[in-house]
Design a protein around this motif. Structure first.
Motif, PDB file in Angstrom:
ATOM      1  N   THR A  64       0.816  -1.215   0.000  1.00  0.00           N
ATOM      2  CA  THR A  64       0.000   0.000   0.000  1.00  0.00           C
ATOM      3  C   THR A  64       0.853   1.269   0.000  1.00  0.00           C
ATOM      4  OG1 THR A  64      -0.273  -0.139   2.401  1.00  0.00           O
ATOM      5  CG2 THR A  64      -2.022  -1.079   1.045  1.00  0.00           C
ATOM      6  N   GLU A  65       2.138   1.143   0.285  1.00  0.00           N
ATOM      7  CA  GLU A  65       3.043   2.290   0.144  1.00  0.00           C
ATOM      8  C   GLU A  65       3.301   2.606  -1.328  1.00  0.00           C
ATOM      9  OE1 GLU A  65       6.713   2.361   2.321  1.00  0.00           O
ATOM     10  OE2 GLU A  65       5.848   1.212   3.984  1.00  0.00           O
ATOM     11  N   HIS A  66       3.148   1.612  -2.194  1.00  0.00           N
ATOM     12  CA  HIS A  66       3.492   1.759  -3.611  1.00  0.00           C
ATOM     13  C   HIS A  66       2.292   1.870  -4.542  1.00  0.00           C
ATOM     14  CE1 HIS A  66       7.807   0.993  -3.209  1.00  0.00           C
ATOM     15  NE2 HIS A  66       7.454   0.195  -2.235  1.00  0.00           N
ATOM     16  N   PHE A  67       1.253   1.110  -4.265  1.00  0.00           N
ATOM     17  CA  PHE A  67       0.158   0.974  -5.214  1.00  0.00           C
ATOM     18  C   PHE A  67      -1.172   1.273  -4.541  1.00  0.00           C
ATOM     19  CE2 PHE A  67       3.207  -2.607  -6.110  1.00  0.00           C
ATOM     20  CZ  PHE A  67       3.882  -1.964  -7.146  1.00  0.00           C
ATOM     21  N   ALA A  68      -2.041   1.978  -5.266  1.00  0.00           N
ATOM     22  CA  ALA A  68      -3.396   2.226  -4.751  1.00  0.00           C
ATOM     23  C   ALA A  68      -4.178   0.917  -4.713  1.00  0.00           C
ATOM     24  CB  ALA A  68      -4.112   3.245  -5.616  1.00  0.00           C
ATOM     25  N   THR A  69      -4.028   0.128  -5.756  1.00  0.00           N
ATOM     26  CA  THR A  69      -4.665  -1.189  -5.813  1.00  0.00           C
ATOM     27  C   THR A  69      -3.612  -2.198  -6.246  1.00  0.00           C
ATOM     28  OG1 THR A  69      -5.383  -0.852  -8.096  1.00  0.00           O
ATOM     29  CG2 THR A  69      -6.941  -0.251  -6.354  1.00  0.00           C
ATOM     30  N   TRP A  70      -3.700  -3.382  -5.694  1.00  0.00           N
ATOM     31  CA  TRP A  70      -2.694  -4.394  -5.992  1.00  0.00           C
ATOM     32  C   TRP A  70      -3.284  -5.778  -5.748  1.00  0.00           C
ATOM     33  CZ3 TRP A  70      -1.220  -7.393  -1.803  1.00  0.00           C
ATOM     34  CH2 TRP A  70      -1.597  -6.891  -0.549  1.00  0.00           C
ATOM     35  N   VAL A  71      -2.581  -6.783  -6.263  1.00  0.00           N
ATOM     36  CA  VAL A  71      -2.979  -8.175  -6.085  1.00  0.00           C
ATOM     37  C   VAL A  71      -1.756  -8.974  -5.655  1.00  0.00           C
ATOM     38  CG1 VAL A  71      -4.869  -8.086  -7.752  1.00  0.00           C
ATOM     39  CG2 VAL A  71      -2.580  -8.716  -8.518  1.00  0.00           C
ATOM     40  N   VAL A  72      -1.999 -10.099  -5.015  1.00  0.00           N
ATOM     41  CA  VAL A  72      -0.918 -11.009  -4.625  1.00  0.00           C
ATOM     42  C   VAL A  72      -0.645 -11.955  -5.787  1.00  0.00           C
ATOM     43  CG1 VAL A  72      -0.203 -12.833  -3.046  1.00  0.00           C
ATOM     44  CG2 VAL A  72      -1.520 -10.889  -2.182  1.00  0.00           C
ATOM     45  N   ASP A  73       0.590 -11.992  -6.220  1.00  0.00           N
ATOM     46  CA  ASP A  73       1.029 -12.924  -7.255  1.00  0.00           C
ATOM     47  C   ASP A  73       1.872 -13.987  -6.555  1.00  0.00           C
ATOM     48  OD1 ASP A  73       2.138 -14.330  -9.350  1.00  0.00           O
ATOM     49  OD2 ASP A  73       3.159 -12.606 -10.247  1.00  0.00           O
ATOM     50  N   GLY A  74       1.314 -15.158  -6.383  1.00  0.00           N
ATOM     51  CA  GLY A  74       2.006 -16.230  -5.688  1.00  0.00           C
ATOM     52  C   GLY A  74       2.718 -17.208  -6.597  1.00  0.00           C
ATOM     53  N   HIS A  75       2.806 -16.893  -7.891  1.00  0.00           N
ATOM     54  CA  HIS A  75       3.491 -17.790  -8.815  1.00  0.00           C
ATOM     55  C   HIS A  75       5.002 -17.675  -8.604  1.00  0.00           C
ATOM     56  CE1 HIS A  75       4.005 -20.258 -12.344  1.00  0.00           C
ATOM     57  NE2 HIS A  75       4.905 -19.389 -12.782  1.00  0.00           N
ATOM     58  N   ARG A  76       5.633 -18.783  -8.302  1.00  0.00           N
ATOM     59  CA  ARG A  76       7.076 -18.791  -8.025  1.00  0.00           C
ATOM     60  C   ARG A  76       7.835 -19.127  -9.307  1.00  0.00           C
ATOM     61  NH1 ARG A  76       4.557 -21.674  -4.062  1.00  0.00           N
ATOM     62  NH2 ARG A  76       5.394 -23.625  -4.850  1.00  0.00           N
ATOM     63  N   ARG A  77       8.174 -18.112 -10.061  1.00  0.00           N
ATOM     64  CA  ARG A  77       8.789 -18.315 -11.367  1.00  0.00           C
ATOM     65  C   ARG A  77      10.261 -18.723 -11.280  1.00  0.00           C
ATOM     66  NH1 ARG A  77       5.211 -14.458 -11.325  1.00  0.00           N
ATOM     67  NH2 ARG A  77       3.666 -14.291 -12.967  1.00  0.00           N
ATOM     68  N   ASN A  78      11.078 -17.894 -10.654  1.00  0.00           N
ATOM     69  CA  ASN A  78      12.529 -18.109 -10.664  1.00  0.00           C
ATOM     70  C   ASN A  78      13.031 -18.986  -9.528  1.00  0.00           C
ATOM     71  OD1 ASN A  78      12.840 -16.509 -12.960  1.00  0.00           O
ATOM     72  ND2 ASN A  78      12.952 -14.653 -11.757  1.00  0.00           N
ATOM     73  N   ILE A  79      12.310 -19.028  -8.427  1.00  0.00           N
ATOM     74  CA  ILE A  79      12.713 -19.855  -7.280  1.00  0.00           C
ATOM     75  C   ILE A  79      11.491 -20.668  -6.854  1.00  0.00           C
ATOM     76  CG2 ILE A  79      13.744 -19.884  -4.976  1.00  0.00           C
ATOM     77  CD1 ILE A  79      14.961 -17.142  -5.607  1.00  0.00           C
ATOM     78  N   PRO A  80      11.227 -21.776  -7.544  1.00  0.00           N
ATOM     79  CA  PRO A  80       9.984 -22.520  -7.293  1.00  0.00           C
ATOM     80  C   PRO A  80       9.954 -23.313  -5.996  1.00  0.00           C
ATOM     81  CG  PRO A  80      11.303 -23.630  -8.962  1.00  0.00           C
ATOM     82  CD  PRO A  80      11.987 -22.328  -8.653  1.00  0.00           C
ATOM     83  N   ASP A  81      11.105 -23.549  -5.376  1.00  0.00           N
ATOM     84  CA  ASP A  81      11.134 -24.414  -4.196  1.00  0.00           C
ATOM     85  C   ASP A  81      11.208 -23.666  -2.862  1.00  0.00           C
ATOM     86  OD1 ASP A  81      13.737 -23.543  -4.603  1.00  0.00           O
ATOM     87  OD2 ASP A  81      14.647 -25.478  -4.087  1.00  0.00           O
ATOM     88  N   HIS A  82      10.897 -22.369  -2.874  1.00  0.00           N
ATOM     89  CA  HIS A  82      10.869 -21.578  -1.644  1.00  0.00           C
ATOM     90  C   HIS A  82       9.657 -20.650  -1.736  1.00  0.00           C
ATOM     91  CE1 HIS A  82      13.386 -19.540   1.679  1.00  0.00           C
ATOM     92  NE2 HIS A  82      12.129 -19.116   1.782  1.00  0.00           N
ATOM     93  N   TRP A  83       8.721 -20.756  -0.780  1.00  0.00           N
ATOM     94  CA  TRP A  83       7.477 -19.983  -0.851  1.00  0.00           C
ATOM     95  C   TRP A  83       7.757 -18.493  -0.749  1.00  0.00           C
ATOM     96  CZ3 TRP A  83       4.388 -16.315   1.045  1.00  0.00           C
ATOM     97  CH2 TRP A  83       3.062 -16.310   0.634  1.00  0.00           C
ATOM     98  N   HIS A  84       7.218 -17.747  -1.692  1.00  0.00           N
ATOM     99  CA  HIS A  84       7.252 -16.288  -1.678  1.00  0.00           C
ATOM    100  C   HIS A  84       6.135 -15.783  -2.586  1.00  0.00           C
ATOM    101  CE1 HIS A  84       9.642 -17.348  -5.227  1.00  0.00           C
ATOM    102  NE2 HIS A  84       9.423 -16.122  -5.699  1.00  0.00           N
ATOM    103  N   ALA A  85       5.762 -14.527  -2.411  1.00  0.00           N
ATOM    104  CA  ALA A  85       4.715 -13.919  -3.228  1.00  0.00           C
ATOM    105  C   ALA A  85       5.031 -12.448  -3.438  1.00  0.00           C
ATOM    106  CB  ALA A  85       3.352 -14.077  -2.549  1.00  0.00           C
ATOM    107  N   HIS A  86       4.617 -11.934  -4.575  1.00  0.00           N
ATOM    108  CA  HIS A  86       4.834 -10.537  -4.937  1.00  0.00           C
ATOM    109  C   HIS A  86       3.536  -9.757  -4.878  1.00  0.00           C
ATOM    110  CE1 HIS A  86       8.193 -12.655  -6.866  1.00  0.00           C
ATOM    111  NE2 HIS A  86       8.855 -11.519  -6.777  1.00  0.00           N
ATOM    112  N   ALA A  87       3.643  -8.475  -4.595  1.00  0.00           N
ATOM    113  CA  ALA A  87       2.507  -7.563  -4.721  1.00  0.00           C
ATOM    114  C   ALA A  87       2.621  -6.919  -6.093  1.00  0.00           C
ATOM    115  CB  ALA A  87       2.544  -6.497  -3.636  1.00  0.00           C
ATOM    116  N   ARG A  88       1.616  -7.139  -6.933  1.00  0.00           N
ATOM    117  CA  ARG A  88       1.614  -6.559  -8.276  1.00  0.00           C
ATOM    118  C   ARG A  88       0.538  -5.481  -8.342  1.00  0.00           C
ATOM    119  NH1 ARG A  88       6.155  -8.722 -10.055  1.00  0.00           N
ATOM    120  NH2 ARG A  88       6.150 -10.974 -10.242  1.00  0.00           N
TER     121      ARG A  88
END
Length: 104
Positions: A64-88
């Motif tokens: 919320t510091e960066h985007f007025a509206t955002w979604v969680v992107d939980g697709h692990r593209r580059n590091i598939p074996d460690h859970w992480h998620a991005h705010a897009r």
């Protein structure tokens, strides 16, 4: 807390802006895509529902510091074996973000 040698997310190098960290996760700007991301502190892909709720709340505070509206992107593209998620960004902010991203 299990960590994996050679895993960039387990290493947790402070190469970008960090927003928060605790025993469950850390939140920082992604080195690759320059958006806030949340990372499960332990090396695993199966966080509990409680951990996911905790991590999503931590990500929300940074996003919320960066985007007025955002979604969680939980697709692990580059590091598939460690859970992480991005705010897009979502909505019109997404178009501006993608244009800025590819202008670099």
């Amino acid at each position: 807390m299990p960590i994996e040698r050679g895993c960039d997310l387990c290493e947790a190098a402070r190469l970008t802006r960090w927003y928060s960290e605790d025993d469950v996760c850390w939140v920082a700007d992604c080195e690759i895509c320059d958006v806030p991301m949340v990372v499960l502190r332990r090396h695993a892909i199966d966080p509990s529902d409680e951990e996911v709720a905790h991590m999503t709340a931590a990500l929300a505070r940074a996003a919320t510091e960066h985007f007025a509206t955002w979604v969680v992107d939980g697709h692990r593209r580059n590091i598939p074996d460690h859970w992480h998620a991005h705010a897009r960004p979502s909505g019109t902010a997404a178009l501006k973000w993608w244009a800025r991203r590819f202008a670099k």
